[in-house]
Design a protein around this motif. Sequence first.
Motif, PDB file in Angstrom:
ATOM      1  N   ILE A 220       2.501 -60.114 -19.916  1.00 58.54           N
ATOM      2  CA  ILE A 220       1.917 -60.047 -18.668  1.00 58.54           C
ATOM      3  C   ILE A 220       3.005 -60.878 -17.716  1.00 58.54           C
ATOM      4  N   ARG A 221       3.603 -62.095 -18.344  1.00 60.30           N
ATOM      5  CA  ARG A 221       4.296 -62.987 -17.485  1.00 60.30           C
ATOM      6  C   ARG A 221       5.875 -62.623 -17.604  1.00 60.30           C
ATOM      7  N   SER A 222       6.196 -61.206 -17.916  1.00 55.52           N
ATOM      8  CA  SER A 222       7.397 -60.913 -18.433  1.00 55.52           C
ATOM      9  C   SER A 222       8.562 -61.511 -17.391  1.00 55.52           C
ATOM     10  N   PRO A 223       9.743 -61.863 -17.881  1.00 51.89           N
ATOM     11  CA  PRO A 223      10.785 -62.200 -17.294  1.00 51.89           C
ATOM     12  C   PRO A 223      11.516 -61.237 -16.866  1.00 51.89           C
ATOM     13  N   VAL A 224      11.534 -60.000 -17.897  1.00 55.15           N
ATOM     14  CA  VAL A 224      12.242 -58.903 -17.603  1.00 55.15           C
ATOM     15  C   VAL A 224      11.708 -58.220 -16.410  1.00 55.15           C
ATOM     16  N   ALA A 225      10.452 -58.070 -16.331  1.00 61.13           N
ATOM     17  CA  ALA A 225       9.618 -57.084 -15.060  1.00 61.13           C
ATOM     18  C   ALA A 225       9.930 -58.120 -13.806  1.00 61.13           C
ATOM     19  N   LYS A 226      10.066 -59.349 -13.924  1.00 59.24           N
ATOM     20  CA  LYS A 226      10.223 -60.000 -12.511  1.00 59.24           C
ATOM     21  C   LYS A 226      11.685 -59.689 -12.120  1.00 59.24           C
ATOM     22  N   TRP A 227      12.510 -59.960 -13.310  1.00 58.41           N
ATOM     23  CA  TRP A 227      14.269 -59.455 -12.830  1.00 58.41           C
ATOM     24  C   TRP A 227      14.214 -58.084 -12.224  1.00 58.41           C
ATOM     25  N   MET A 228      13.152 -57.169 -12.591  1.00 61.20           N
ATOM     26  CA  MET A 228      13.302 -55.741 -12.229  1.00 61.20           C
ATOM     27  C   MET A 228      12.603 -55.700 -10.783  1.00 61.20           C
ATOM     28  N   GLY A 229      12.046 -56.853 -10.314  1.00 67.13           N
ATOM     29  CA  GLY A 229      11.249 -56.664  -9.093  1.00 67.13           C
ATOM     30  C   GLY A 229       9.904 -56.699  -8.944  1.00 67.13           C
ATOM     31  N   PHE A 230       9.536 -56.573 -10.132  1.00 70.39           N
ATOM     32  CA  PHE A 230       7.818 -56.387 -10.114  1.00 70.39           C
ATOM     33  C   PHE A 230       7.184 -57.823  -9.615  1.00 70.39           C
ATOM     34  N   SER A 231       5.866 -57.526  -8.953  1.00 71.12           N
ATOM     35  CA  SER A 231       5.199 -58.725  -8.546  1.00 71.12           C
ATOM     36  C   SER A 231       4.439 -59.179  -9.871  1.00 71.12           C
ATOM     37  N   GLU A 232       4.107 -60.625  -9.638  1.00 67.97           N
ATOM     38  CA  GLU A 232       3.167 -61.365 -10.597  1.00 67.97           C
ATOM     39  C   GLU A 232       1.932 -60.334 -10.670  1.00 67.97           C
ATOM     40  N   PRO A 233       1.191 -60.473 -11.930  1.00 67.29           N
ATOM     41  CA  PRO A 233      -0.113 -59.768 -12.232  1.00 67.29           C
ATOM     42  C   PRO A 233      -1.141 -60.463 -11.116  1.00 67.29           C
ATOM     43  N   THR A 234      -2.057 -59.915 -10.944  1.00 65.37           N
ATOM     44  CA  THR A 234      -3.090 -60.475  -9.950  1.00 65.37           C
ATOM     45  C   THR A 234      -4.327 -60.918 -10.566  1.00 65.37           C
ATOM     46  N   TYR A 235      -4.934 -62.083 -10.361  1.00 60.39           N
ATOM     47  CA  TYR A 235      -6.116 -62.611 -11.085  1.00 60.39           C
ATOM     48  C   TYR A 235      -7.153 -61.880 -10.492  1.00 60.39           C
ATOM     49  N   VAL A 236      -8.067 -61.403 -11.287  1.00 67.58           N
ATOM     50  CA  VAL A 236      -9.116 -60.288 -10.776  1.00 67.58           C
ATOM     51  C   VAL A 236     -10.641 -61.181 -10.373  1.00 67.58           C
ATOM     52  N   GLY A 237     -10.669 -62.437 -11.009  1.00 69.57           N
ATOM     53  CA  GLY A 237     -11.949 -63.001 -10.278  1.00 69.57           C
ATOM     54  C   GLY A 237     -12.698 -63.382 -11.673  1.00 69.57           C
ATOM     55  N   HIS A 238     -12.205 -63.028 -12.787  1.00 75.38           N
ATOM     56  CA  HIS A 238     -13.049 -63.121 -13.851  1.00 75.38           C
ATOM     57  C   HIS A 238     -12.078 -63.939 -15.193  1.00 75.38           C
ATOM     58  N   CYS A 239     -12.800 -64.706 -15.905  1.00 75.23           N
ATOM     59  CA  CYS A 239     -12.206 -65.397 -16.927  1.00 75.23           C
ATOM     60  C   CYS A 239     -12.918 -65.005 -18.203  1.00 75.23           C
ATOM     61  N   ALA A 240     -12.346 -65.129 -19.602  1.00 70.75           N
ATOM     62  CA  ALA A 240     -13.218 -64.817 -20.732  1.00 70.75           C
ATOM     63  C   ALA A 240     -12.888 -65.759 -21.632  1.00 70.75           C
ATOM     64  N   PHE A 241     -13.813 -66.106 -22.330  1.00 80.31           N
ATOM     65  CA  PHE A 241     -13.966 -66.858 -23.698  1.00 80.31           C
ATOM     66  C   PHE A 241     -13.657 -65.867 -24.775  1.00 80.31           C
ATOM     67  N   ARG A 242     -13.055 -66.164 -26.071  1.00 78.28           N
ATOM     68  CA  ARG A 242     -13.115 -65.282 -26.971  1.00 78.28           C
ATOM     69  C   ARG A 242     -12.827 -66.169 -28.198  1.00 78.28           C
ATOM     70  N   GLY A 243     -13.619 -65.580 -29.330  1.00 77.42           N
ATOM     71  CA  GLY A 243     -13.496 -66.343 -30.426  1.00 77.42           C
ATOM     72  C   GLY A 243     -13.918 -65.330 -31.639  1.00 77.42           C
ATOM     73  N   LEU A 244     -13.301 -65.869 -32.931  1.00 79.14           N
ATOM     74  CA  LEU A 244     -13.431 -65.080 -34.226  1.00 79.14           C
ATOM     75  C   LEU A 244     -14.113 -65.876 -35.159  1.00 79.14           C
ATOM     76  N   CYS A 245     -15.668 -65.432 -35.391  1.00 78.95           N
ATOM     77  CA  CYS A 245     -16.528 -66.246 -36.261  1.00 78.95           C
ATOM     78  C   CYS A 245     -15.979 -65.764 -37.757  1.00 78.95           C
ATOM     79  N   PHE A 246     -16.326 -66.803 -38.506  1.00 80.25           N
ATOM     80  CA  PHE A 246     -16.134 -66.577 -40.047  1.00 80.25           C
ATOM     81  C   PHE A 246     -17.491 -66.914 -40.669  1.00 80.25           C
TER      82      PHE A 246
END
Length: 456
Positions: A220-246
Amino acid sequence: MAKSYAYLLLLNSPLPPPSSLSPSRHHLQPRISFPQTQSFFGVGTGTKPISASMAEAQSSVRKEDIIIIGAGIAGLSTALSLHRLGVGSLVVEQAESLRTGGTSLTLFKNGWGVLDAMGVGNDLRSQFTEIKGLCRMVIKSDDGRELRSFRFKDEDESQEVRAVERRILLETLANQLPTNSIRFSSKLVKIERNETGENLLELEDGTRLSGKIVIGCDGIRSPVAKWMGFSEPTYVGHCAFRGLCFFPERQPFEPRVDYIYGRGLRAGYVPVSPTKVYWFICYNSSSPGPKITDPSLLKKQAREMVKNWSSELLNIIDQTPDDTIIRTPLVDRWLWPAISPPASSGGVVLVGDAWHPMTPNLGQGACCALEDAVVLARKLSDALKLGPASVKDALRSYGSERWPRIFPLTIRAHLVGSFLQWDNPVVCSVRDNVIIPKLVRLGPMLEHTNFEFEPL
């Protein structure tokens, strides 16, 4: 609060022909076992690879036909798809080994179809639990009620859903590549195009590479995309916790997805394998907040958010190893026609999150990266037989074919996330008592998992 299915947030060959690639990459080796030590170019997950020599770092430009930037899902699946078609490539990865952190991701039938074409589907199926159905419930502090329940097979007999550990998926893909296909500790610091149209890459250690084709799979933070002129991805207003229980003995849950919906807050959990369960918590936040690297603090924060929710969810969080818990801001990029740059520029092209980061609300991020890989590989394989002009046409054709699928999915995933993250009590009541119980149908919601492609 409501526990529900809605849309998934499951945060969410022949040998290559002779070319300028080194001879060692032309020979397909037996499956590798990821030893604790590895060569600089080895495909492993153990200790730090041997650094490139000073002589290599200071040598002249090293020429390659195809260079893939990034050894994540997009990069490895692109390399493997090309390999199945007899086309070699070099994957350069900035990390010291496969980046096997993270938790789990969801693959629907479109993703499994591509993995079958790559020849790894059955190997992965044997390790992960197929999800048979979904359960929805409303959860309050003192009682709970089920809103809806669905079974995937009842809606679509061909549907296939499994949560897959990211680590195992990456290792499985890498295992199928020829020896010396991946160059680790190779961070890209500069990219440019010379007067002959070749793409020149400079790595952090001073190594210089020249590629006729460069495929940006660097996230998502691709230097190649930035070199090609793409904008930075936009934060959508949500965050997420994730985990893998064993669970050391065996996890106790049925093969289904459980969702819990609240006001501006939702959670879910799903069995991954006989001993592991993936979970997530998604919450509204006006900003991504500071980066937290202490996993014990992340666990504490996640548990605090849902402390009055299902005891099953709390138990899963409690039994999750600290080092599997992550927190990430959710972002996307809308590829507006006539505004966003094309997917390719000359001999440089983007795949997966580097091109179209999307929120995980449809469970399609990884699936779309796999789709990109197989479509691009087929077009390149055919074009390489015809010459440079055909290659550029193939790259443009790839972008034209994929955009009508990717753009709507990105928007749809965004809108679904906004719907599920509502925090207005009146709107949430309508969602939980009218929309989910009476209006939502699973079948139409999963039509986007239908995907046809030319076999490898």
